[in-house]
Enzyme design. Structure first.
Site, mmCIF file in Angstrom:
data_model
loop_
_atom_site.group_PDB
_atom_site.id
_atom_site.type_symbol
_atom_site.label_atom_id
_atom_site.label_comp_id
_atom_site.label_asym_id
_atom_site.label_seq_id
_atom_site.Cartn_x
_atom_site.Cartn_y
_atom_site.Cartn_z
ATOM 1 C CB SER A 14 -0.903 0.047 1.110
ATOM 2 O OG SER A 14 -0.208 0.221 2.517
ATOM 3 C CG ASN A 15 3.669 2.694 2.899
ATOM 4 O OD1 ASN A 15 3.353 4.014 3.263
ATOM 5 N ND2 ASN A 15 3.393 1.664 3.946
ATOM 6 N NE ARG A 94 13.952 -11.734 2.884
ATOM 7 C CZ ARG A 94 14.063 -12.987 3.165
ATOM 8 N NH1 ARG A 94 15.002 -13.563 3.538
ATOM 9 N NH2 ARG A 94 12.966 -13.698 3.088
ATOM 10 C CG ASN A 110 12.281 1.185 6.605
ATOM 11 O OD1 ASN A 110 11.509 0.706 5.778
ATOM 12 N ND2 ASN A 110 12.403 1.291 7.556
ATOM 13 C CG HIS A 112 9.659 1.723 11.979
ATOM 14 N ND1 HIS A 112 9.979 0.181 11.888
ATOM 15 C CD2 HIS A 112 9.486 1.730 13.177
ATOM 16 C CE1 HIS A 112 9.566 -0.331 13.024
ATOM 17 N NE2 HIS A 112 9.353 0.770 13.941
ATOM 18 C CG ASP A 148 13.229 -0.248 12.020
ATOM 19 O OD1 ASP A 148 13.345 -0.089 10.704
ATOM 20 O OD2 ASP A 148 12.811 -1.067 12.709
HETATM 21 C C1 GAR Z 1 3.833 -0.707 6.807
HETATM 22 O O1 GAR Z 1 2.931 -0.427 7.848
HETATM 23 C C2 GAR Z 1 5.133 -0.297 6.844
HETATM 24 O O2 GAR Z 1 5.575 0.811 7.894
HETATM 25 C C3 GAR Z 1 5.657 -1.655 7.801
HETATM 26 O O3 GAR Z 1 5.088 -2.516 7.131
HETATM 27 C C4 GAR Z 1 3.997 -1.913 6.583
HETATM 28 C C5 GAR Z 1 3.992 -2.553 5.122
HETATM 29 O O4 GAR Z 1 2.487 -2.076 4.413
HETATM 30 N N1 GAR Z 1 7.111 -1.821 7.734
HETATM 31 C C6 GAR Z 1 7.850 -2.178 8.863
HETATM 32 O O5 GAR Z 1 7.120 -2.643 9.819
HETATM 33 C C7 GAR Z 1 9.288 -2.205 8.583
HETATM 34 N N2 GAR Z 1 10.029 -2.110 9.812
HETATM 35 P P1 GAR Z 1 2.371 -2.183 2.897
HETATM 36 O O6 GAR Z 1 3.109 -3.461 2.171
HETATM 37 O O7 GAR Z 1 0.937 -2.061 2.842
HETATM 38 O O8 GAR Z 1 3.219 -0.927 2.587
#
Ligand code: GAR
Length: 192
Positions: A14-15, A94, A110, A112, A148
């Site tokens: 989604s990001n 990863r 990234n 987070h 992170d």
């Molecule tokens: C997001 O909330 C992102 O911030 C998190 O995974 C999700 C991915 O959503 N990332 C982490 O936790 C990294 N440490 P998405 O696949 O819908 O973008």
């Protein structure tokens, strides 16, 4: 000339979609030239294909969390071949190490789902809830070799509401993520 982005993700993407949307509505003068995932069936790859963006699977050799150095070397070479300017991790689970960090110094971001340095690692929204935090949020940071830990670029706050479940809190954080990430990419581009 618009910047060339690569997006790496492990999940629904989604990001990544929010980056596509920001490009389409003119907020971001950039082009996504490659989407990579460590999961062959991740929906992020499908989103890329639907848009006509090359979508490739990185085989991490059956390791659950490890990002093998030889895979990172191959990815770095592929990104350089495509003349990528900025690498965006979007739900990529990863740890990135030297082969990529050296090839793209201060050029890997990234997102987070917490207000770093609070709650690094997995399921940060759950960590915030379990800790009884009154507010949490999301952070876009430059990637270094830690988990992170890189320099923070931008953050957005999200209140924790009484009655929040992990799912409801993560959903509200994601609304903010989708606004924050394109804005942070724009800011990173202006600093290149
Ligand atoms: C997001 O909330 C992102 O911030 C998190 O995974 C999700 C991915 O959503 N990332 C982490 O936790 C990294 N440490 P998405 O696949 O819908 O973008």
């Amino acid at each position: 000339m618009s910047l060339r982005l690569a997006v790496l993700g492990s999940g629904s993407g989604s990001n990544c979609q929010s980056i596509f949307n920001a490009i389409d509505d003119g907020r971001l003068d950039a082009e996504v030239v490659l989407v990579l995932s460590d999961h062959e069936d991740a929906y992020i790859l499908e989103r890329a294909r639907q848009r006509g963006v090359p979508a490739e699977y990185m085989d991490c050799g059956g390791f659950r969390n490890k990002f093998p150095l030889e895979v990172q070397e191959a990815v770095a070479a592929r990104l350089q071949e495509l003349q990528v300017d900025l690498v965006c991790l979007a739900g990529f689970m990863r740890l990135v190490k030297e082969p990529l960090l050296k090839a793209f110094p201060r050029r890997i971001l990234n997102i987070h789902p917490a207000l770093l340095p609070n709650f690094p690692g997995v399921e940060a929204w759950k960590q915030a809830l379990d800790a009884g935090a009154k507010q949490t949020g999301c952070t876009v940071h430059y990637v270094d070799a830690g988990m992170d830990t890189g320099e923070i670029l931008m953050q957005a706050y999200v209140p924790v509401l009484s009655g929040d479940t992990p799912e409801s809190l993560h959903a509200r954080i994601q609304v903010q993520e989708h606004i924050l990430y394109p804005a942070a990419i724009l800011s990173a581009i202006s600093r290149l």
